[in-house]
Design a protein around this motif. Structure first.
Motif, mmCIF file in Angstrom:
data_model
loop_
_atom_site.group_PDB
_atom_site.id
_atom_site.type_symbol
_atom_site.label_atom_id
_atom_site.label_comp_id
_atom_site.label_asym_id
_atom_site.label_seq_id
_atom_site.Cartn_x
_atom_site.Cartn_y
_atom_site.Cartn_z
ATOM 1 N N GLU A 46 -24.891 17.926 20.734
ATOM 2 C CA GLU A 46 -23.941 18.417 19.731
ATOM 3 C C GLU A 46 -24.549 18.406 18.333
ATOM 4 O O GLU A 46 -24.363 19.354 17.569
ATOM 5 C CB GLU A 46 -22.682 17.548 19.721
ATOM 6 C CG GLU A 46 -21.719 17.854 20.848
ATOM 7 C CD GLU A 46 -20.498 16.962 20.743
ATOM 8 O OE1 GLU A 46 -19.866 16.962 19.674
ATOM 9 O OE2 GLU A 46 -20.189 16.259 21.721
ATOM 10 N N PHE A 118 -32.204 19.068 13.087
ATOM 11 C CA PHE A 118 -32.087 19.946 14.254
ATOM 12 C C PHE A 118 -33.189 19.628 15.253
ATOM 13 O O PHE A 118 -32.936 19.380 16.434
ATOM 14 C CB PHE A 118 -32.189 21.407 13.802
ATOM 15 C CG PHE A 118 -32.192 22.431 14.906
ATOM 16 C CD1 PHE A 118 -31.150 22.498 15.804
ATOM 17 C CD2 PHE A 118 -33.238 23.332 15.024
ATOM 18 C CE1 PHE A 118 -31.151 23.452 16.822
ATOM 19 C CE2 PHE A 118 -33.249 24.293 16.030
ATOM 20 C CZ PHE A 118 -32.206 24.345 16.932
ATOM 21 N N ASN A 142 -31.207 25.524 32.988
ATOM 22 C CA ASN A 142 -30.794 25.127 31.640
ATOM 23 C C ASN A 142 -31.865 24.277 30.972
ATOM 24 O O ASN A 142 -32.050 24.333 29.754
ATOM 25 C CB ASN A 142 -29.471 24.362 31.690
ATOM 26 C CG ASN A 142 -28.510 24.893 30.649
ATOM 27 O OD1 ASN A 142 -28.771 25.938 30.057
ATOM 28 N ND2 ASN A 142 -27.431 24.180 30.422
ATOM 29 N N GLY A 146 -33.757 25.112 27.583
ATOM 30 C CA GLY A 146 -33.914 24.083 26.550
ATOM 31 C C GLY A 146 -35.351 24.011 26.049
ATOM 32 O O GLY A 146 -35.596 23.923 24.848
#
Ligand code: HEM
Ligand code: FES
Lengths: 550, 374
Positions: A46, A118, A142, A146
């Protein structure tokens, strides 16, 4: 609680308007009810998302004034110290943002801090996915997405850092060009095409600008959207616990609780970024001066995420450089400049498939591994972190040398040794720690936890009273999966003949790896919770033999 | 592991229900339904836990306090914007102060909202942990075979599988288009040619101190406290054509490849410089009265190798610490660079100014594939 509030008329109106056109009620409810497992480590992804959003917003703001132009101008803006100095328009417009746009300084710093956060969040998020085995089937794709996000993010960060055309940023571009030139055969061509001629030329900032604000963010956005669509579809992994199974996910529903928590967390992330930008100066380009290809200051440090490449460039020896037919192959540039990156992303991308090949595990996994329960993977992960860390430190060996008054060249030798030995030691130590934790878990499962209460037995012996662990703990401990590999049980058929496959090269390698991967693990399959003697106070000493063999 | 699990004995639904969160009510037994009647939340009562009214009320107050703080922070931000005008922030100190003011109020406002929302979620909302099934990911065999049968039948129907001529010509038709975008990139830059090997240095070109227009004589070096001057070639009007002007008289491209270090080597008692073995007769001829010129651009990846230590006559590149011996043809004595800094042959002209007598001994700058080829 009082009666359910009626949906306000305006909201109903909008809802109906949309539903009439999209038939969304059912799907909407399904998604609002989506379950998010609770664990602090799920917030890492998140943070990455929120800082990406901050980057998009602040970046757009900066484009309002930034001029991606390398035309040389004589500065006559309001920052006095540099008036009359020749510089590129890019640098001049950055000064403009700092000293003539109110809030411009702040937004520029927020943009930079958010980029650092980030990338840091990405790395830590990725580590959590790695160590918990969340990359396993069905989530391999995924994971690959990533890795793609991570690699593009590094390049995006490097290009952004290059835009203001201050001294360190231009030096970064110079190093990039030097690395490109080292490519055998095509290097000079790639460099000429990228720079529109020789270094520095007049095009590179314009081109990096296009990549930084258009192409790469679009790719990142697309990948992030894909990342979330897949995540949404497959749902999160969850840590072991009561009711947490491969078939059922337990957690907070999207609406209302998760939405509010996540919203709050977005504001926290933003607040931290803004707070840092307000009080901790980052990249004060006005102090560095404009880029010129002829001068440099010592002690230059790139952004943290480039540090490991900088370190590799510093410590890689030149002894492997060679010529063929008079053509130069500068290995000491190629390997640290490009090879290390390739190795990092290659290894990350390949790992889920390598692990699957070793274990032969084709099942879908929704319950995360506790890192200690997969010692080899955890050990490799820590070894990787160690190698990365050593390279990263090597990237500031001049500063270390100065701070600790060590000979500069000596630090290089030390780092050369460390980068090889460090990961090996880290692997061994980590694996031992994992196995130790496994044994402790087994003991806790068998005997309950140490309550801290000391009791004297009639015999005069002192013991510490163990209490029964909670159901939750028992569930977590007893659900420890046993690591196995199909390579180990397929090899001998029922007549005792080794299958030909396992004797051939790859089969043999796989068997070896499987042995290495599964060896030493502590099994809890034979343990019944709280069956150990410490719980029964009137135990005899012979029962000590029941201790698991260590 | 999870924070406060309180759905411990919540059996997963047995029904092969695959839609997440279909309204729970449908699945309830009568007894549960009865318990549910008093509970108006959207999730089963067994899974949600109301906060006591007391706690909710306190939560509401604290959350509101945070929101008020955030509001004040926001107002503060708007006000801060107008406190210092664009003229005032030109002063770095004021600019920094304005930055802290704007940033601080913004932080307060963001943090307040975040904190308020967290208090809201923790104290006002019921505590949740609900469960829902993971989707069974592989489709069942029937769906799969139905899909593949449909797909192949349609493909056959289209003729794509059964008309190879058409299929192959279509693929052929796509190929050139696929290459087109790459071809279109051709004009992003010129071919390398000898651009990386040739610099403005040539016989008789004078040199200027970097960053100035001052031409250099040998005496300047003797007087220089560092025994080292960073220099560029002196360019003339006609070098770039009439309408091109550069602030330093020389383009950045030319600066990047022609910048040199002029070094005055210390002499021994006999007045001679002690050159290393790498200094051949030819190379010694390229020096002038103990002054030697090397390319300043590191042969590793191109940083300016700007640090010169007089006593050890070593040139150090601050980027990755390649170290070159100025007394010995700039051979690499340490670090990742592989080849020496190219030497520039120098002399003096009739007016006593230092000049180059030719181009570098080798291509300057980072090492590339064919640097050693003509
Ligand atoms: C912009 C970049 C990224 C964003 C915004 C992002 C965000 C997220 C979020 C919010 C989650 C769910 C929460 C969590 O599991 O922590 C998630 C899951 C996941 N992420 Fe990322 N991530 C990013 C990059 C990466 C990278 C670099 C990797 C690994 C190389 C990665 C691999 C995964 C995987 C495999 C999952 C699914 C695991 C699970 O369900 O627990 N992501 N991502
Ligand atoms: S550029 Fe000089 S050492 Fe790397």
């Amino acid at each position: 609680m009082s009666k359910t509030t009626q949906a306000p008329k305006a909201l109903r109106g909008v809802g109906n308007f949309i539903d009439d056109r999209f038939h969304l009620a059912k799907m909407g409810e399904k998604n609002l009810r989506k379950v998010f497992p609770n664990h602090w480590s799920f917030m890492l992804g998140e943070i990455a998302l929120y800082s990406f959003i901050i980057l998009l917003v602040t970046g757009v703001f900066l484009t309002l004034w930034f001029k991606p132009s390398m035309v040389e101008v004589i500065y006559d803006g309001s920052y006095e110290r540099l008036q009359g100095v020749p510089m590129s328009e890019a640098y001049a417009s950055t000064l403009y943002i700092d000293f003539e746009v109110r809030g411009g300084f702040l937004v520029r710093q927020i943009h930079h801090w958010a980029a650092l956060i980030f990338l840091a969040a990405l790395v830590v998020h990725m580590l959590r996915v790695f160590f918990t085995g969340a990359f396993r089937k069905p989530r391999e794709i995924n994971w690959l997405i990533g890795v793609g996000i991570f690699s593009i993010a590094i390049v995006e960060g490097l290009f952004g850092y290059s835009l203001p055309d201050d001294l360190p940023s231009g030096m970064g571009v110079r190093i990039l060009q030097g690395v490109i030139l080292s490519l055998p055969l095509v290097g000079t061509y790639v460099s000429m095409f990228l720079f529109g001629g020789e270094f520095p030329g007049e095009d590179i900032i314009t081109r990096l600008y296009m990549l930084h604000i258009l192409l790469l963010p679009a790719l990142l956005l697309a990948l992030i959207v894909a990342h979330f669509m897949i995540l949404w579809h497959q749902k999160h992994t969850q840590y072991p616990g009561l009711g947490h199974t491969n078939k059922t996910v337990v957690g907070t529903p999207m609406f209302p609780a998760f939405a509010v928590k996540a919203g709050g967390f977005f504001f926290f992330t933003f607040a931290v970024t803004a707070g840092l930008s307000a009080f901790v100066q980052i990249n004060p380009i006005h102090l560095f001066g404009p880029f010129t290809p002829t001068s440099i200051t010592s002690g230059l440090q790139p952004d943290w995420y480039m540090g490991f490449l900088e370190g590799s460039l510093r410590i890689f020896p030149n002894t492997l450089d060679f010529d063929i037919f008079g053509y130069a192959v500068p290995v000491a540039v190629l390997i640290p400049g490009l090879g290390v990156m390739g190795l990092l992303f290659g290894a990350l991308g390949a790992w889920p498939f390598i692990e699957q090949w070793i274990t032969g595990d084709k099942r879908a996994h929704n319950v995360a591994d506790r890192p200690r329960n997969v010692p080899v993977r955890t050990g490799l992960g820590v070894a990787g972190i160690t190698a990365y860390g050593v390279l990263w430190l090597a990237g500031s060996n001049d500063i270390l040398s100065e701070t600790f008054s060590i000979n500069l060249y000596l630090t290089t030798y030390i780092f050369r040794v460390l980068v090889i030995l460090g990961p090996i030691i880290a692997f061994i130590v980590t694996k031992r720690i994992c196995l130790g934790l496994q044994r402790r878990d087994r003991e806790t499962l068998e005997h309950g936890y140490e309550s801290g209460v000391i009791q004297q037995l009639p015999s005069g012996e002192f013991i510490e009273v163990h209490r029964e662990s909670s159901d939750e703990t028992v569930e977590i401990l007893s659900s420890k999966p046993t690591i196995t590999s199909t390579a180990l049980d397929e090899t001998v058929d029922d007549k005792g003949v080794e299958s030909p496959e396992s004797r051939k090269g790859m089969g043999k390698l796989r068997r070896r790896l499987a042995l290495w991967y599964t060896r030493d693990n502590v099994s809890v399959a034979d343990v019944e919770a709280h069956s150990g003697h410490h719980l029964h106070h009137s135990h005899s000493t012979e029962e000590q033999d029941k201790e698991p063999a260590h | 592991m999870t924070d406060k699990t309180n759905n411990d004995n919540n059996e997963p639904d047995e029904t092969p229900e695959r839609v997440v969160g279909t309204p729970a009510a449908e699945e309830h037994t009568v007894a549960e339904a009865e318990a549910e009647r008093s509970h108006e939340g959207p999730y089963k009562a067994s899974e949600t836990h109301q906060r006591p009214e007391e706690q909710q009320r306190r939560g509401e107050k604290i959350a509101s306090l945070w929101f008020i703080l955030a509001f004040l922070g926001g107002i503060g931000f708007l006000v801060s914007y107008f406190v210092y005008g664009p003229e005032e922030i030109a002063d770095p100190r004021i600019s920094q102060f304005s930055n802290a003011l704007l940033g601080g109020t913004l932080t307060l406002s963001l943090f307040g909202i975040g904190a308020g929302m967290t208090v809201w979620a923790r104290n006002v909302m019921p505590h949740y942990e609900v469960s829902s099934p993971y989707d069974e990911l592989p489709s069942d065999e029937k769906e799969k075979s139905s899909f593949s049968a449909f797909f192949m039948r349609s493909a056959d129907e289209s003729g794509f599988t059964r008309r190879p001529l058409m299929r192959r010509t279509l693929i052929a038709a796509m190929l050139p288009l696929g290459i087109a975008p790459i071809i279109l990139l051709r004009d992003t830059g010129p071919l390398p040619g000898d651009k990386l090997k040739v610099t403005p240095w040539a016989d008789g070109r004078r040199m200027i101190v970097e960053g100035t227009h001052r031409e250099i004589r040998p005496e300047d070096l003797a007087q220089d406290p560092y025994g080292m001057i960073s220099a560029l070639p002196l360019m003339h009007e006609d070098d770039y054509g009439e309408n091109v002007h550069y602030p330093h008289g020389i383009s950045l491209n030319d600066q990047a490849k022609s910048v040199i270090l002029l070094i005055k080597m210390p002499t021994g008692e006999d007045g001679q410089v002690e050159w290393g073995e790498g200094m051949t007769e030819e190379r010694r001829n390229w020096t002038h009265e103990g002054i030697i010129a090397y390319s300043k651009i590191c042969t590793h990846v191109g940083c300016p190798a700007a640090l010169y230590e007089r006593t050890t006559h070593r040139i150090l590149c601050p980027c990755h610490q390649s170290t070159f011996d100025a007394a010995n043809a700039a051979e690499v004595v340490f670090g990742p660079a592989h080849r020496p800094l190219p030497q520039l042959p120098i002399g003096v002209d009739s007016e006593g100014y230092l000049v180059s007598t030719g181009d570098f001994s080798e291509a300057p700058g980072p090492t590339f594939w064919d640097y050693a080829k003509d």
